[in-house]
Motif scaffolding. Structure first.
Motif, PDB file in Angstrom:
ATOM      1  N   ASN A  54      12.818  -8.969   5.794  1.00  0.00           N
ATOM      2  CA  ASN A  54      13.054  -7.537   6.009  1.00  0.00           C
ATOM      3  C   ASN A  54      11.878  -6.869   6.711  1.00  0.00           C
ATOM      4  N   SER A  55      10.644  -7.136   6.282  1.00  0.00           N
ATOM      5  CA  SER A  55       9.501  -6.483   6.929  1.00  0.00           C
ATOM      6  C   SER A  55       9.175  -7.116   8.272  1.00  0.00           C
ATOM      7  N   LEU A  56       9.465  -8.401   8.442  1.00  0.00           N
ATOM      8  CA  LEU A  56       9.252  -9.021   9.750  1.00  0.00           C
ATOM      9  C   LEU A  56      10.181  -8.406  10.792  1.00  0.00           C
ATOM     10  N   ARG A  57      11.412  -8.096  10.392  1.00  0.00           N
ATOM     11  CA  ARG A  57      12.308  -7.418  11.324  1.00  0.00           C
ATOM     12  C   ARG A  57      11.807  -6.014  11.639  1.00  0.00           C
ATOM     13  N   ALA A  58      11.187  -5.367  10.647  1.00  0.00           N
ATOM     14  CA  ALA A  58      10.596  -4.059  10.918  1.00  0.00           C
ATOM     15  C   ALA A  58       9.458  -4.183  11.925  1.00  0.00           C
ATOM     16  N   LEU A  59       8.642  -5.216  11.783  1.00  0.00           N
ATOM     17  CA  LEU A  59       7.550  -5.429  12.740  1.00  0.00           C
ATOM     18  C   LEU A  59       8.080  -5.794  14.122  1.00  0.00           C
ATOM     19  N   ASP A  60       9.258  -6.392  14.186  1.00  0.00           N
ATOM     20  CA  ASP A  60       9.865  -6.668  15.490  1.00  0.00           C
ATOM     21  C   ASP A  60      10.053  -5.380  16.295  1.00  0.00           C
ATOM     22  N   VAL A  61      10.317  -4.286  15.608  1.00  0.00           N
ATOM     23  CA  VAL A  61      10.569  -3.015  16.284  1.00  0.00           C
ATOM     24  C   VAL A  61       9.355  -2.574  17.093  1.00  0.00           C
ATOM     25  N   ILE A  62       8.156  -2.886  16.609  1.00  0.00           N
ATOM     26  CA  ILE A  62       6.938  -2.493  17.331  1.00  0.00           C
ATOM     27  C   ILE A  62       6.339  -3.673  18.089  1.00  0.00           C
ATOM     28  N   GLY A  63       7.134  -4.728  18.268  1.00  0.00           N
ATOM     29  CA  GLY A  63       6.703  -5.857  19.087  1.00  0.00           C
ATOM     30  C   GLY A  63       5.699  -6.776  18.442  1.00  0.00           C
ATOM     31  N   LEU A  64       5.618  -6.775  17.118  1.00  0.00           N
ATOM     32  CA  LEU A  64       4.594  -7.559  16.436  1.00  0.00           C
ATOM     33  C   LEU A  64       5.159  -8.708  15.612  1.00  0.00           C
ATOM     34  N   GLY A  65       6.452  -8.727  15.391  1.00  0.00           N
ATOM     35  CA  GLY A  65       7.035  -9.713  14.487  1.00  0.00           C
ATOM     36  C   GLY A  65       6.764 -11.149  14.867  1.00  0.00           C
ATOM     37  N   ASP A  66       7.006 -11.507  16.126  1.00  0.00           N
ATOM     38  CA  ASP A  66       6.825 -12.900  16.536  1.00  0.00           C
ATOM     39  C   ASP A  66       5.364 -13.318  16.473  1.00  0.00           C
ATOM     40  N   GLU A  67       4.462 -12.410  16.805  1.00  0.00           N
ATOM     41  CA  GLU A  67       3.043 -12.748  16.727  1.00  0.00           C
ATOM     42  C   GLU A  67       2.642 -13.062  15.293  1.00  0.00           C
ATOM     43  N   ILE A  68       3.128 -12.282  14.345  1.00  0.00           N
ATOM     44  CA  ILE A  68       2.807 -12.528  12.942  1.00  0.00           C
ATOM     45  C   ILE A  68       3.456 -13.813  12.456  1.00  0.00           C
ATOM     46  N   ARG A  69       4.683 -14.079  12.858  1.00  0.00           N
ATOM     47  CA  ARG A  69       5.318 -15.342  12.468  1.00  0.00           C
ATOM     48  C   ARG A  69       4.496 -16.534  12.953  1.00  0.00           C
ATOM     49  N   GLY A  70       3.899 -16.390  14.146  1.00  0.00           N
ATOM     50  CA  GLY A  70       3.101 -17.480  14.690  1.00  0.00           C
ATOM     51  C   GLY A  70       1.760 -17.646  14.006  1.00  0.00           C
ATOM     52  N   LEU A  71       1.210 -16.573  13.471  1.00  0.00           N
ATOM     53  CA  LEU A  71      -0.103 -16.638  12.819  1.00  0.00           C
ATOM     54  C   LEU A  71      -0.015 -17.008  11.348  1.00  0.00           C
ATOM     55  N   ALA A  72       1.142 -16.830  10.758  1.00  0.00           N
ATOM     56  CA  ALA A  72       1.286 -16.985   9.315  1.00  0.00           C
ATOM     57  C   ALA A  72       1.746 -18.385   8.932  1.00  0.00           C
ATOM     58  N   ALA A  73       1.558 -18.691   7.674  1.00  0.00           N
ATOM     59  CA  ALA A  73       2.110 -19.926   7.096  1.00  0.00           C
ATOM     60  C   ALA A  73       3.531 -19.639   6.640  1.00  0.00           C
ATOM     61  N   TRP A  74       4.470 -20.412   7.132  1.00  0.00           N
ATOM     62  CA  TRP A  74       5.836 -20.271   6.661  1.00  0.00           C
ATOM     63  C   TRP A  74       5.921 -20.882   5.273  1.00  0.00           C
ATOM     64  N   GLN A  75       6.435 -20.102   4.348  1.00  0.00           N
ATOM     65  CA  GLN A  75       6.486 -20.567   2.976  1.00  0.00           C
ATOM     66  C   GLN A  75       7.475 -21.717   2.834  1.00  0.00           C
ATOM     67  N   GLY A  76       6.972 -22.814   2.307  1.00  0.00           N
ATOM     68  CA  GLY A  76       7.794 -24.008   2.185  1.00  0.00           C
ATOM     69  C   GLY A  76       8.547 -24.052   0.878  1.00  0.00           C
TER      70      GLY A  76
END
Length: 400
Positions: A54-76
């Motif tokens: 939900n918050s990653l989609r919110a960050l997509d609105v300001i063009g930041l979502g994909d950058e954060i997905r790339g910097l973060a650890a995806w929870q396994g």
């Protein structure tokens, strides 16, 4: 004192994740933004933050979502365990991503703060600059905020000043404010010698009146948190690392290993407070509240920061109609806050009989319905931002 005025000025009091997200979203809508942060640095006091779809989609609105997905650890894959190490419930990361349209990720708060601040003009953030709301404004007058450098007038003021918000007290002086949730937390972000993050299985362990969580970060460090039922304003007689040894040192691996790797100065301890009585609104005059200032909740759903990010994006959409902002955000955040309180009661149970029943029920339901844990986030992690139009850099440039 000097007075500064801008016909489209937004003043944000508080430079945390919610305040900075609001600043970026409002800046992209064409407003002149000023962020007032009383600290000398934007370096956040805290550890890691879990960002749900939900918050990653919110960050997509300001063009930041994909950058954060790339910097973060995806929870396994992970789940819930007992202090002995027995699994009560298992989580499936793939199933989560499929159900909610994206992953759950984890990163240090400072990484998110840095990326948000980088999207603001150089002069937008004023450090060592506390802001005090002196007039919430109204239809025929701007809001006013006093600062060490003079008074600011603004068409919009955002109170993003945290759980003990002075802006909230100014808007709603009769509201009782936050209350102690009954437990305190400890957090560390550290490298753990001999423990490779790729071999760390994310888990949350439920004991009697105590919980522990261990999660790997992408940079090789481990994020661990603990909580325990304690009187408010308590402190260890020696140091907080020793307190972790006393409370969690005999729990399953890798808990003792993580504690052993921590230095006393690595351990952050904070009492947990929440707003038990909902506010009458999230706005008054030309002032809006967001994040913990509006709806502080226990961390048991991992949604505090996520809801602040949602608030910021929705506020930018409804900046010209704060009643619409309150109407959009208050029912949702109130329901999530109540659910977080309920989860806290469940995982912080301290009675021997009660915890035995709790563990048995969780294990039985998880075996019979493996997706039970995921379904508990229905209506939370599947949230999507309001529909366009969003003001954006491209739209302001005239791009179709």
């Amino acid at each position: 004192m000097a007075q500064q005025r801008s016909a489209s000025r937004a003043v944000i009091i508080g430079g945390g994740i919610g305040g900075l997200t609001a600043a970026v979203a409002l800046h992209r809508s064409g407003r002149h933004v000023t962020v007032l942060e009383r600290a000398r640095s934007l370096e956040p006091v805290g550890a890691a933050i879990s960002l749900a779809p939900n918050s990653l989609r919110a960050l997509d609105v300001i063009g930041l979502g994909d950058e954060i997905r790339g910097l973060a650890a995806w929870q396994g894959d992970g789940g819930v365990r007992t202090p002995s190490g027995r699994w009560l419930s298992r989580a499936d990361a793939t199933a989560l991503a499929e159900r909610f349209g994206g992953p759950l990720v984890l990163l240090h708060r400072s990484t998110l703060v840095d990326r948000l601040a980088a999207r603001l003009p150089e002069d937008a953030v004023r450090l060592s600059s506390p802001g005090t709301l002196t007039d919430p404004g109204g239809p025929d007058r701007p809001a006013r905020v006093s600062t060490p450098d003079g008074e600011l007038e603004a068409d919009l003021v955002v109170g993003a000043d945290g759980i003990h918000s002075a802006v909230r007290r100014a808007l709603f002086p009769s509201h009782p404010g936050p209350v102690y949730a009954g437990f305190t937390t400890w957090r560390v972000v550290i490298p753990v010698p001999g423990l490779h993050p790729g071999n760390v299985t994310s888990h949350e362990t439920w004991g009697r009146g105590r919980i522990w969580g261990t999660h790997p970060l992408k940079d090789g460090r481990v994020y661990a948190y603990a909580a325990a039922m304690t009187p408010a304003q308590g402190h260890a007689p020696d140091d907080e690392r020793a307190e972790l040894v006393r409370r969690f040192g005999t729990w399953h691996d890798p808990v003792p290993q993580v504690i052993e790797a921590a230095r006393p100065e690595d351990v952050l301890r904070h009492d947990v407070h929440h707003i038990a009585e909902p506010l009458p609104a999230f706005h008054r005059g030309r002032v809006a509240l967001l994040g913990d200032a509006a709806h502080a909740m226990p961390p048991t759903l991992g949604q505090g920061g996520n809801q602040a990010v949602e608030d910021a994006i929705v506020l930018a959409v409804h900046a010209g109609d704060l009643a619409a902002y309150s109407a959009a955000r208050q029912p949702r955040t109130t329901a999530i806050a109540r659910k977080a309180v309920g989860v806290a009661r469940l995982n912080m149970m301290s009675g021997r009989a009660g915890t035995a029943v709790r563990d048995a029920v969780v294990a039985a339901f998880s075996k019979a319905a493996p997706g039970l844990l995921l379904r508990s986030f229905d209506g939370i992690a599947d949230w999507r931002p309001p529909p366009p139009p969003y003001a954006s850099d491209e739209a302001r440039a005239g791009t179709p």
